[in-house]
Each structure stands twice: as C-alpha cells, then as structure tokens.
Design a protein around this motif. Structure first.
Motif, PDB file in Angstrom:
ATOM      1  N   GLU A  59       0.778  -1.204   0.054  1.00 55.97           N
ATOM      2  CA  GLU A  59      -0.111  -0.068  -0.082  1.00 55.97           C
ATOM      3  C   GLU A  59       0.850   1.308   0.260  1.00 55.97           C
ATOM      4  O   GLU A  59       0.548   2.386   0.267  1.00 55.97           O
ATOM      5  CB  GLU A  59      -0.995   0.129   1.240  1.00 55.97           C
ATOM      6  N   ALA A  60       2.082   1.125  -0.606  1.00 63.12           N
ATOM      7  CA  ALA A  60       2.995   2.175  -0.339  1.00 63.12           C
ATOM      8  C   ALA A  60       2.821   3.287  -1.532  1.00 63.12           C
ATOM      9  O   ALA A  60       3.243   4.353  -1.432  1.00 63.12           O
ATOM     10  CB  ALA A  60       4.265   1.646  -0.297  1.00 63.12           C
ATOM     11  N   CYS A  61       1.894   2.586  -2.618  1.00 60.70           N
ATOM     12  CA  CYS A  61       1.608   3.825  -3.320  1.00 60.70           C
ATOM     13  C   CYS A  61       0.313   3.401  -4.118  1.00 60.70           C
ATOM     14  O   CYS A  61      -0.044   2.400  -3.890  1.00 60.70           O
ATOM     15  CB  CYS A  61       2.845   4.025  -4.665  1.00 60.70           C
ATOM     16  N   PRO A  62      -0.157   4.320  -4.992  1.00 64.17           N
ATOM     17  CA  PRO A  62      -1.602   3.796  -5.467  1.00 64.17           C
ATOM     18  C   PRO A  62      -1.507   2.717  -6.603  1.00 64.17           C
ATOM     19  O   PRO A  62      -2.726   2.277  -6.796  1.00 64.17           O
ATOM     20  CB  PRO A  62      -1.942   5.207  -6.256  1.00 64.17           C
ATOM     21  N   VAL A  63      -0.652   2.015  -6.963  1.00 63.24           N
ATOM     22  CA  VAL A  63      -0.634   0.957  -7.634  1.00 63.24           C
ATOM     23  C   VAL A  63      -1.142  -0.171  -6.906  1.00 63.24           C
ATOM     24  O   VAL A  63      -1.606  -1.099  -7.566  1.00 63.24           O
ATOM     25  CB  VAL A  63       1.077   0.628  -8.118  1.00 63.24           C
ATOM     26  N   LEU A  64      -0.815  -0.245  -5.652  1.00 63.41           N
ATOM     27  CA  LEU A  64      -1.457  -1.414  -4.736  1.00 63.41           C
ATOM     28  C   LEU A  64      -1.108  -2.648  -5.457  1.00 63.41           C
ATOM     29  O   LEU A  64      -2.074  -3.641  -5.484  1.00 63.41           O
ATOM     30  CB  LEU A  64      -2.933  -1.188  -4.550  1.00 63.41           C
ATOM     31  N   CYS A  65       0.169  -2.965  -5.417  1.00 65.72           N
ATOM     32  CA  CYS A  65       0.557  -4.250  -6.057  1.00 65.72           C
ATOM     33  C   CYS A  65       0.315  -5.443  -5.003  1.00 65.72           C
ATOM     34  O   CYS A  65       0.254  -5.300  -3.829  1.00 65.72           O
ATOM     35  CB  CYS A  65       1.978  -4.471  -6.063  1.00 65.72           C
ATOM     36  N   GLN A  66      -0.298  -6.521  -5.702  1.00 69.95           N
ATOM     37  CA  GLN A  66      -0.689  -7.753  -5.213  1.00 69.95           C
ATOM     38  C   GLN A  66       0.738  -8.560  -5.603  1.00 69.95           C
ATOM     39  O   GLN A  66       0.748  -9.139  -6.463  1.00 69.95           O
ATOM     40  CB  GLN A  66      -1.824  -8.260  -5.466  1.00 69.95           C
ATOM     41  N   ILE A  67       1.477  -8.902  -4.533  1.00 69.82           N
ATOM     42  CA  ILE A  67       2.795  -9.627  -4.716  1.00 69.82           C
ATOM     43  C   ILE A  67       2.788 -11.066  -4.247  1.00 69.82           C
ATOM     44  O   ILE A  67       2.348 -11.483  -2.998  1.00 69.82           O
ATOM     45  CB  ILE A  67       3.950  -8.767  -3.873  1.00 69.82           C
ATOM     46  N   SER A  68       3.285 -12.013  -5.401  1.00 68.65           N
ATOM     47  CA  SER A  68       3.129 -13.388  -5.030  1.00 68.65           C
ATOM     48  C   SER A  68       4.468 -13.752  -4.160  1.00 68.65           C
ATOM     49  O   SER A  68       5.479 -13.031  -4.281  1.00 68.65           O
ATOM     50  CB  SER A  68       3.316 -14.124  -6.231  1.00 68.65           C
ATOM     51  N   LEU A  72       8.458  -9.450  -6.437  1.00 63.90           N
ATOM     52  CA  LEU A  72       8.674  -8.162  -6.128  1.00 63.90           C
ATOM     53  C   LEU A  72       7.626  -7.428  -6.869  1.00 63.90           C
ATOM     54  O   LEU A  72       6.931  -7.712  -7.564  1.00 63.90           O
ATOM     55  CB  LEU A  72      10.002  -7.402  -6.866  1.00 63.90           C
ATOM     56  N   GLY A  73       7.016  -6.232  -6.173  1.00 61.87           N
ATOM     57  CA  GLY A  73       6.283  -5.262  -6.596  1.00 61.87           C
ATOM     58  C   GLY A  73       6.650  -4.408  -7.913  1.00 61.87           C
ATOM     59  O   GLY A  73       7.775  -5.015  -8.386  1.00 61.87           O
ATOM     60  N   ALA A  74       5.833  -3.686  -8.593  1.00 57.82           N
ATOM     61  CA  ALA A  74       6.075  -2.997  -9.918  1.00 57.82           C
ATOM     62  C   ALA A  74       7.376  -2.422  -9.831  1.00 57.82           C
ATOM     63  O   ALA A  74       7.821  -2.122 -10.592  1.00 57.82           O
ATOM     64  CB  ALA A  74       4.724  -2.628 -10.231  1.00 57.82           C
ATOM     65  N   CYS A  75       7.465  -1.743  -8.765  1.00 60.78           N
ATOM     66  CA  CYS A  75       8.819  -0.916  -8.481  1.00 60.78           C
ATOM     67  C   CYS A  75      10.097  -1.552  -8.102  1.00 60.78           C
ATOM     68  O   CYS A  75      11.231  -0.849  -8.014  1.00 60.78           O
ATOM     69  CB  CYS A  75       8.517   0.361  -7.504  1.00 60.78           C
ATOM     70  N   ASP A  76      10.236  -2.898  -7.734  1.00 61.43           N
ATOM     71  CA  ASP A  76      11.233  -3.476  -7.337  1.00 61.43           C
ATOM     72  C   ASP A  76      11.722  -3.050  -5.806  1.00 61.43           C
ATOM     73  O   ASP A  76      12.777  -3.352  -5.439  1.00 61.43           O
ATOM     74  CB  ASP A  76      12.726  -3.344  -8.398  1.00 61.43           C
ATOM     75  N   ARG A  77      10.909  -2.230  -5.229  1.00 61.20           N
ATOM     76  CA  ARG A  77      11.403  -1.679  -3.923  1.00 61.20           C
ATOM     77  C   ARG A  77      10.786  -2.550  -2.858  1.00 61.20           C
ATOM     78  O   ARG A  77      11.407  -2.688  -1.799  1.00 61.20           O
ATOM     79  CB  ARG A  77      10.877  -0.239  -3.730  1.00 61.20           C
ATOM     80  N   TYR A  78       9.559  -3.188  -3.018  1.00 62.16           N
ATOM     81  CA  TYR A  78       8.857  -4.087  -2.011  1.00 62.16           C
ATOM     82  C   TYR A  78       8.779  -5.519  -2.604  1.00 62.16           C
ATOM     83  O   TYR A  78       8.791  -5.550  -3.780  1.00 62.16           O
ATOM     84  CB  TYR A  78       7.478  -3.419  -1.640  1.00 62.16           C
ATOM     85  N   GLY A  79       8.892  -6.509  -1.665  1.00 69.78           N
ATOM     86  CA  GLY A  79       8.639  -7.891  -2.004  1.00 69.78           C
ATOM     87  C   GLY A  79       7.918  -8.673  -1.132  1.00 69.78           C
ATOM     88  O   GLY A  79       7.784  -8.280   0.128  1.00 69.78           O
ATOM     89  N   SER A 477      11.519   4.946  -8.319  1.00 67.02           N
ATOM     90  CA  SER A 477      10.273   5.287  -9.061  1.00 67.02           C
ATOM     91  C   SER A 477       9.163   4.509  -9.049  1.00 67.02           C
ATOM     92  O   SER A 477       9.378   3.027  -8.377  1.00 67.02           O
ATOM     93  CB  SER A 477      10.679   5.448 -10.493  1.00 67.02           C
ATOM     94  N   VAL A 478       7.994   4.621  -9.138  1.00 65.63           N
ATOM     95  CA  VAL A 478       6.756   3.671  -9.158  1.00 65.63           C
ATOM     96  C   VAL A 478       6.288   3.834 -10.616  1.00 65.63           C
ATOM     97  O   VAL A 478       6.222   4.815 -11.154  1.00 65.63           O
ATOM     98  CB  VAL A 478       5.821   4.015  -8.097  1.00 65.63           C
ATOM     99  N   PRO A 479       5.569   2.906 -10.862  1.00 66.29           N
ATOM    100  CA  PRO A 479       4.935   3.162 -12.239  1.00 66.29           C
ATOM    101  C   PRO A 479       3.556   4.000 -12.636  1.00 66.29           C
ATOM    102  O   PRO A 479       3.079   3.722 -13.480  1.00 66.29           O
ATOM    103  CB  PRO A 479       4.696   1.507 -12.789  1.00 66.29           C
TER     104      PRO A 479
HETATM  105  S1  SF4 Z   1       4.771   0.011  -7.426  1.00 65.74           S
HETATM  106 FE1  SF4 Z   1       5.958  -0.359  -5.570  1.00 65.74          FE
HETATM  107  S2  SF4 Z   1       5.238   1.142  -3.733  1.00 65.74           S
HETATM  108 FE2  SF4 Z   1       3.770   1.085  -5.421  1.00 65.74          FE
HETATM  109  S3  SF4 Z   1       2.363  -0.680  -4.544  1.00 65.74           S
HETATM  110 FE3  SF4 Z   1       3.939  -1.551  -6.149  1.00 65.74          FE
HETATM  111  S4  SF4 Z   1       5.446  -2.283  -4.667  1.00 65.74           S
HETATM  112 FE4  SF4 Z   1       4.258  -1.264  -3.599  1.00 65.74          FE
END
Ligand code: SF4
Length: 540
Positions: A59-68, A72-79, A477-479
């Motif tokens: 929930e760190a950005c509006p993309v709200l990645c659901q990560i398996s 990694l999430g779309a920004c490679d910063r969270y996993g 960055s975030v996407p």
């Molecule tokens: S893009 Fe990065 S910061 Fe944004 S929701 Fe996905 S993992 Fe989290």
C-alpha cells in the motif's frame, strides 16, 4: 564508506507502534504523555477478497501491487518475503561528521548498545534519512519514521519518508560554450520528449528535464521514459539526450558534458568582452589588436573601454556582426561547435577588412583567441594589409595559456526540484498548513537524504537540492509513473508538538537502531550535519 547492519531488512514500511513508540526526552520523560482518543486506523487496509491467500498487498503507492511469494512489486522496492511485505532496501543512516563509522559499528555488534552517547557528548551519531524508509502515499497515515534524537542538549524530532512525486523535475546546468540547441527546443531521450532547453547563464546552458507534463500529460511511453531518465539523473548516472535542432549531449551530476561525442573540458573564462577586460593589461605592449571570438559578445581590444584605458591606437579593423557598444559585437557568426561557441573554424572569417584611414598599417600584430584559450592564432598584416599567420610570441602565448588556466573544469550540475506541499504533509502533522508555515519561518529544516535543500519562497513547499550532495541511489520510481525520493523534516520536539505532529508515533533513535535493518554511510563531502543546521536556526 558504507557499513551494513547485520539485522534483516526492515520488515514493514511502517514501524510497529508499541514499546518504544512514544518519544522520550533525553531525561527519559515522555515527549507527550497522552493523546486524545482517535478513530482506529488500520495498519493495513483489508485485502481484496479475491486476492490469493499467499499474496501480500503493498500500500505504499496507489498501484497497490498484490505480490506473490518470492516476487517483487512493480517498482522492485517491495517484495513478498516469507509471506510478509518487505521493503527491500535498508534504511539509510547518515553518520555525523567526525563519527568513525567502523568503530561505531563495531560498538553496536550484537545489537544496539542502548546508548546515544557513543561519542560521549549526547549528540546523535547518525541521522535517519528517508532513503529506504518506506512510503505512505498519499499519506493517509503518519510518516514511516518519526524519530526523536538530540543535538547539543536540544530534543529534536525528524519526520522521515520517501515521498512519491509527480510534481518534480531536474534543472541541469551544463558548463559549455558549444551550441546545444535553440532556447525552448524539445529535449528527447530514447526518442521521447522529456524536457526543453532553457536559458544560457554565463557560460552554462540550462535544461529543464522531467516534470508533471512529461510524466503524466503525454503518452504512456513518454511518461515511462521520462521517469526512467529522471531516476537515472537523480542517481548520478549519465543520460544521453538529443536536442531538436541541436546537439546530442551526455549529462550526469558532477560529470563533464559530452557534446556530439566530444567531452567538454573547459568552461569559458567569460564572454569575449569580459576576457578583453580581464587580460588587456597583460597583452598591452605585446599586441596591437586582440579579437576574442564569442558566440554572444565578441570583444575587440583597441575599441573596447579596456583598450581606451590603455590609450591603444585604433587599428582600422572591421568586424562582422552587430556592434553593441565600443569593442563589443553581437552575432559575428552562427552558434556552433567552433571557436567560442560559434560555427567558425577560420577566425579571419569574421574580419571584414582593414581600413588604412583608421589605423590599419603593415606590421600590425593581431591575436585572435577564443574565450577558453583552446583556439588561438597570431597574424601580422603584410604590405597589402592582409593578415598573415606567424609564430606567436612567447609573451602572448603565456597570456593565452593563462586564459585556459582561469577556466574552471566543465561539469554538469543536476538539481532536483520537487513540490512537497501536498498530502505528504499529512504524514508529518494533522494540520498541514502548520508545517508549511513552520518551514517558511525556518523552524523546520528540510533535507533530502540528509542534504540541505533550498526552499523556494511563495506558496507550497517547493524544494531544490543538488543531487551530488545526496547519497548514491537516493532515487526510485513507481509505475504511476512518479519519482520516489527521500525527504526529512527536522525540528525541535516542542515545535513538533506545537504544529500538531503525530506525537504518539515518535520513536527514539535508539529504538530505530535496535530494530536493525539499517545501513550507515558517510555524508557526501561538505554536507552540513542536519541536526546542527536545525538547532542553529534558533538559540535554545
Ligand atoms: S509500485 Fe512499489 S510502492 Fe507501489 S504498490 Fe507496487 S510495490 Fe508498492
């Protein structure tokens, strides 16, 4: 130097409330004994019903990645690490100047030793930067770290976050005389429009790169390319740009620019007129005429006020271009990669002729030189008043060399500009305008990765920082697309309370260190200690 903590990466973008979450003063008393009852706010919103049980949601950005799991999430910063959301970069701490990081780290072996007094004077040995701290955009909850520390006996609070910025750009100053392109021309990266040519400021060409228009206002590809280019620039990497109607240029923070494949070495000593003014007395007696070729203001010594001051005789030289004032000519040639930022390679091409009625004479000695001294030629007029190349006298050669000696090395300077006056403030205080006002009244010191910023006057919180003073790889960055960059707000603890800060979320620095998952690094050379900069703003 970097020293990594042995502990695991920070397990969650938000520190857990609970033990150690109430800020303590140096005497052990709470900063804020109690707060009013508030609605219960979840640490994480409820996961979507259809989300697989083994996924985690960021929930760190509006993309709200659901990560398996293991991904990694779309920004490679969270996993997703063992079923838990993890910020994969460690929290970056910046060491106080004078603190021996290796010795300090050794003292912490086996965990934080519980003392802030490792240097014996009570001052915090490290500053918690926003790098790797995590994000709470759009700041519907307090900033990831709100840290209590001390400097010279003053209780301070630093609010730390990684902001997500759509409203941000880079202003790049390129030290060069070479013609890079027309003002307002579009700047492209990988074929996409990412900025424009701005003004020239005395030997330097400015570019404006990135910004919300390119991030969000064009095609999806334009936004992605602009974002990647911006992140690279912020991380001090070299970036190749193409200017419409101009040059290809490679720029990067604190690097020499490369213009059309040629690395720029010298920044000009001044415009042609200034060069005449600086060196006229050193040329006097060795020359009859000097022309300093410059794309903007070409100088002619005998006509220039500097020559008049030396009572130099007229030479009858007729120079192309538009005469501005005595000895100063505009537009003697087109801009380009030749002498003095013009397109000429033959300096005599800007001399229209010689007038014997106004001082031209056989044997007249003429120096033509560029504003960096990289190009220079010596001529003597023959009986027909035709300039003939000749061996340059040593005395003149020495002055030409001195022009070069007085040129500073050409560099690119990359300044990051970002607007932090939006929701980011809610991560600091429940009354955001109080933060804006406190920054303007200098109660709050703003830093980016510990580096000092310039806060623009007027509305909002628009900050500008030299990326060369920030730690390496400060930018992400975030996407969406948007840039992620660290920002810290440091103030006295009393001021934080007064501006409606989230007092219940204040952690002691010792608790942050004890939790592990950080790495300490030295500040870039010359960067002031952020906590000292805060206390210096107001006497205790
Ligand atoms: S893009 Fe990065 S910061 Fe944004 S929701 Fe996905 S993992 Fe989290």
């Amino acid at each position: 130097m970097r020293v990594a903590a042995d502990a695991d990466p920070h397990p969650d973008p938000l520190p857990q409330a609970g033990e150690g979450a109430i800020g303590l003063r140096s005497d052990g008393q709470p900063l804020e004994p109690a707060i009013e009852a508030k609605p219960v706010v979840l640490e994480h919103s409820r996961a979507p019903e259809k989300m697989a049980a083994d996924k985690v949601r960021c929930e760190a950005c509006p993309v709200l990645c659901q990560i398996s799991p293991g991904k990694l999430g779309a920004c490679d910063r969270y996993g997703n690490v063992d079923g838990k959301l993890a910020r994969l970069d460690t929290l970056h701490l910046v060491a106080r100047p004078g603190v021996d990081l290796v010795a300090w780290q050794a003292a912490q072996e086996g965990g934080w030793n519980g003392s802030l007094l490792s240097s014996g004077d009570g001052d915090a040995p490290v500053f918690v930067s926003g790098i790797g701290s995590g994000t709470t955009y759009p700041d519907y909850k307090p900033a990831p770290f709100i840290v209590a520390s001390q400097h010279e006996g003053v209780d301070l609070v630093t609010v730390v976050t990684e902001g997500i910025f759509s409203y941000c750009s880079f202003k790049v100053k390129i030290d060069t005389d070479r013609y890079l392109g027309p003002e307002q021309a579009t700047v492209r990266h990988l074929g996409e429009a990412v900025g424009h040519v701005s003004t020239i400021e005395y030997g330097s060409q400015f570019l404006s790169l990135g910004g919300v228009h390119h991030l969000t206002g064009g095609s999806k590809k334009e936004g992605r390319v602009a974002c990647e280019m911006m992140m690279a620039l912020g991380n001090k990497q070299a970036v190749e740009l193409e200017i419409e109607g101009g040059a290809r240029v490679v720029v990067g923070a604190d690097r020499p620019p490369v213009v059309d494949g040629v690395e720029e070495r010298r920044m000009r000593v001044g415009c042609g007129s200034a060069t005449i003014g600086i060196f006229a007395q050193q040329w006097f007696g060795h020359v009859d005429e000097v022309v300093v070729v410059d794309d903007h203001i070409t100088g002619v010594l005998s006509e220039h006020q500097a020559g008049k001051f030396l009572d130099m005789a007229p030479t009858g030289i007729r120079v192309r271009g538009r005469k501005s004032t005595p000895g100063r000519y505009f537009q003697v040639a087109n801009p380009g990669a030749g002498w003095g930022g013009t397109d000429i390679t033959d300096p005599l091409s800007i001399v229209e002729g010689w007038d014997a009625a106004h001082g031209a004479r056989p044997g007249l000695r003429l120096l033509m030189v560029s504003t960096t001294g990289e190009d220079a030629a010596w001529f003597v007029l023959d009986e027909q008043l035709v300039p003939r190349p000749a061996e340059m006298p040593d005395a003149v050669r020495r002055v030409v060399a001195r022009i070069g000696e007085n040129c500073e090395p050409s560099l690119c300077s990359v300044l990051y500009v970002a607007g932090a006056g939006g929701s980011l403030r809610a991560g600091v205080t429940e009354n955001p305008v109080a933060l804006t006002r406190s920054i303007k009244s200098l109660l709050v010191n703003v830093t980016c990765g510990g580096a000092p910023v310039f806060v623009w006057p007027g509305g909002g919180i628009t900050v500008m920082v030299d990326v060369a003073r920030m730690p390496a790889n400060s930018f992400g960055s975030v996407p969406t697309p948007a840039i992620v960059s660290p920002i810290e707000f440091t103030m006295r603890a009393d001021d934080y309370r007064a501006l409606g800060g989230h007092m219940a979320r204040v952690q002691r620095l010792g608790d942050v260190l004890a939790a592990g998952g950080w790495r300490a690094l030295d500040a870039e050379p010359g960067v002031p200690w952020p906590l000292a900069a805060t206390t210096a703003r107001r006497a205790p």
